[in-house]
Design a protein around this motif. Structure first.
Motif, short mmCIF file in Angstrom:
data_model
loop_
_atom_site.label_atom_id
_atom_site.label_comp_id
_atom_site.label_asym_id
_atom_site.label_seq_id
_atom_site.Cartn_x
_atom_site.Cartn_y
_atom_site.Cartn_z
N PHE A 178 -5.19 0.06 -9.62
CA PHE A 178 -3.78 -0.44 -9.09
C PHE A 178 -3.26 0.35 -8.06
CE2 PHE A 178 -4.82 -2.21 -13.22
CZ PHE A 178 -4.28 -3.80 -13.13
N HIS A 179 -3.84 1.41 -7.26
CA HIS A 179 -3.37 2.08 -6.35
C HIS A 179 -3.21 1.16 -5.16
CE1 HIS A 179 -3.02 4.96 -3.02
NE2 HIS A 179 -2.67 5.78 -3.84
N LEU A 180 -1.94 0.97 -4.48
CA LEU A 180 -1.82 -0.14 -3.40
C LEU A 180 -2.68 0.16 -2.26
CD1 LEU A 180 2.01 -0.66 -3.56
CD2 LEU A 180 0.25 -2.44 -4.18
N LYS A 181 -3.02 1.31 -1.85
CA LYS A 181 -3.87 1.58 -0.47
C LYS A 181 -5.31 1.59 -0.88
CE LYS A 181 -0.70 4.40 2.04
NZ LYS A 181 -0.23 5.60 2.80
N ASN A 182 -5.80 1.90 -2.03
CA ASN A 182 -7.03 1.71 -2.50
C ASN A 182 -7.62 0.71 -3.28
OD1 ASN A 182 -7.56 4.15 -1.10
ND2 ASN A 182 -7.04 5.63 -2.78
N SER A 183 -6.77 -0.07 -3.86
CA SER A 183 -7.39 -1.21 -4.68
C SER A 183 -7.80 -2.43 -4.07
CB SER A 183 -6.08 -1.51 -5.68
OG SER A 183 -5.02 -2.20 -4.80
N HIS A 184 -8.33 -3.27 -4.67
CA HIS A 184 -8.65 -4.47 -4.34
C HIS A 184 -7.52 -5.47 -4.39
CE1 HIS A 184 -13.25 -3.62 -5.48
NE2 HIS A 184 -13.02 -3.98 -4.11
N PHE A 185 -7.60 -6.67 -3.90
CA PHE A 185 -6.18 -7.36 -3.62
C PHE A 185 -5.81 -7.79 -4.78
CE2 PHE A 185 -9.44 -10.88 -3.66
CZ PHE A 185 -8.82 -11.97 -4.32
N ILE A 186 -6.55 -8.36 -6.02
CA ILE A 186 -5.79 -8.79 -7.20
C ILE A 186 -4.92 -7.65 -7.70
CG2 ILE A 186 -6.40 -9.32 -9.42
CD1 ILE A 186 -7.02 -11.86 -7.97
N PRO A 187 -5.56 -6.49 -8.18
CA PRO A 187 -4.57 -5.52 -8.72
C PRO A 187 -3.33 -5.17 -7.71
CG PRO A 187 -6.56 -4.53 -8.30
CD PRO A 187 -6.93 -5.88 -8.02
N ALA A 188 -3.72 -5.02 -6.51
CA ALA A 188 -2.57 -4.86 -5.61
C ALA A 188 -1.50 -5.92 -5.55
CB ALA A 188 -3.08 -4.89 -4.25
N LEU A 189 -1.76 -7.24 -5.75
CA LEU A 189 -1.03 -8.44 -5.89
C LEU A 189 -0.02 -8.21 -7.26
CD1 LEU A 189 -2.92 -11.44 -4.49
CD2 LEU A 189 -0.87 -10.41 -3.43
#
Length: 323
Positions: A178-189
């Motif tokens: 869930f790291h905003l810079k390294n995650s995919h878009f689903i966990p980021a959202l």
């Protein structure tokens, strides 16, 4: 097909601490498997051939599921291509070569849909692999994973093994990154909407136009697919064995695609955030569409069960409890 067919097998899950590895272990425990083998990095370094050989020789697994590997976001891939190439190749070669050496009949390798060509035709068929140039931002990782699946293929050709590689679409679920810079878009959202609600923000910024279409799948569906195909193989299912002879690489996906905007709207609703969506078009969209062709898997008789709403609800609930 017996549901508890895997129950009496000794199964080694490499990479058990990652999102996929944890899901596979949950699945195996639900199947009644009593003898699941794993070891953390401090006890067993998969890059060390000698140590891994000692481990496999002493533990004597009958099934090996390879969920291990060095993974990271665009920045990590761009900064450390040598490590991404070397470590992923070494881990796969060690596991595959030793599985053959110690006569392990059932070896499951995991790839990633990001190793298909950058501008592949859609939906992406297995035969499109290596048909065009790779995405530069994760080229080292992609090349390493291609080496792994090709080694499985070559063992099958030369030594009549039945090793196979599954190529999943974008996965999400508990223990995701869930790291905003390294995650995919689903966990980021998920993180953005929950944080926006906590901080009482009025809006959430979403990178890009929100128009590209993506296919995602809840991680537990991949674990189910692994179990389903292993059972077919153990049962010497003629249809599946014929499929493996023709192609040891099989796509695994949900068969559904939505716009990024749609995912954002659903997560906004499920988190009860009610935030205004702001699309920042300064950020690139990436490929307009990315969906796997899953006709080979459908012919074998498997399909995704966990719908998007249920999968997202579970993931949001897990995130709230753990972050």
């Amino acid at each position: 097909m017996k549901n508890n067919l895997l129950k009496n097998f000794k199964i080694y899950v490499a990479g058990h601490n990652g999102m996929v590895g944890r899901s596979v272990i949950r699945y195996l425990k639900n199947e009644g498997v009593r003898n699941i083998i794993f070891a953390n990095r401090k006890k067993l370094n998969l890059l060390n051939t000698r140590d891994l050989e000692k481990f496999i020789k002493s533990k004597k697994p009958q099934i090996v599921i390879n969920c291990a590997g060095k993974v990271g976001g665009i920045l990590a891939n761009a900064s450390y291509p040598v490590e991404f190439l070397n470590e992923n190749i070494q881990i796969q070669l060690n596991l595959i070569n030793l599985s053959y050496k110690y006569k392990i009949k059932h070896f499951v390798n995991l790839g990633s849909s990001c190793i298909y060509p950058k501008n592949s035709k859609q939906p992406i068929k297995e035969k499109y692999l290596l048909s065009n140039e790779l995405e530069k931002t994760n080229e080292a990782y992609a090349l390493a994973k291609i080496v792994g699946l090709k080694v499985c293929e070559f063992y099958n050709q030369q030594y009549k093994t039945n090793f196979f590689t599954l190529m999943p679409c974008n996965l999400y679920g508990p223990y995701d990154n869930f790291h905003l810079k390294n995650s995919h878009f689903i966990p980021a959202l998920i993180k953005k909407f929950i944080e926006a609600k906590r901080k009482k923000k009025k809006s959430v910024e979403i990178w890009g136009s929100g128009l590209p279409r993506r296919e995602v799948m809840y991680v537990d569906d991949l674990a189910r697919a692994i179990g389903y195909l292993l059972k077919l193989k153990i049962n010497n299912n003629k249809k599946f064995l014929k499929t493996l002879k023709e192609n040891s690489l099989i796509n695994v996906g949900s068969g559904q695609e939505f716009q990024i905007k749609k995912f954002a709207e659903i997560i906004n609703k499920l988190t009860s955030s009610n935030k205004k969506l702001i699309f920042n078009k300064k950020f690139p969209d990436g490929t307009k569409r990315k969906i796997l062709d899953i006709s080979i898997l459908k012919k074998i008789g498997w399909k995704s069960k966990i719908n998007l709403y249920d999968g997202l609800k579970n993931t949001i609930s897990w995130y709230k409890k753990n972050y």
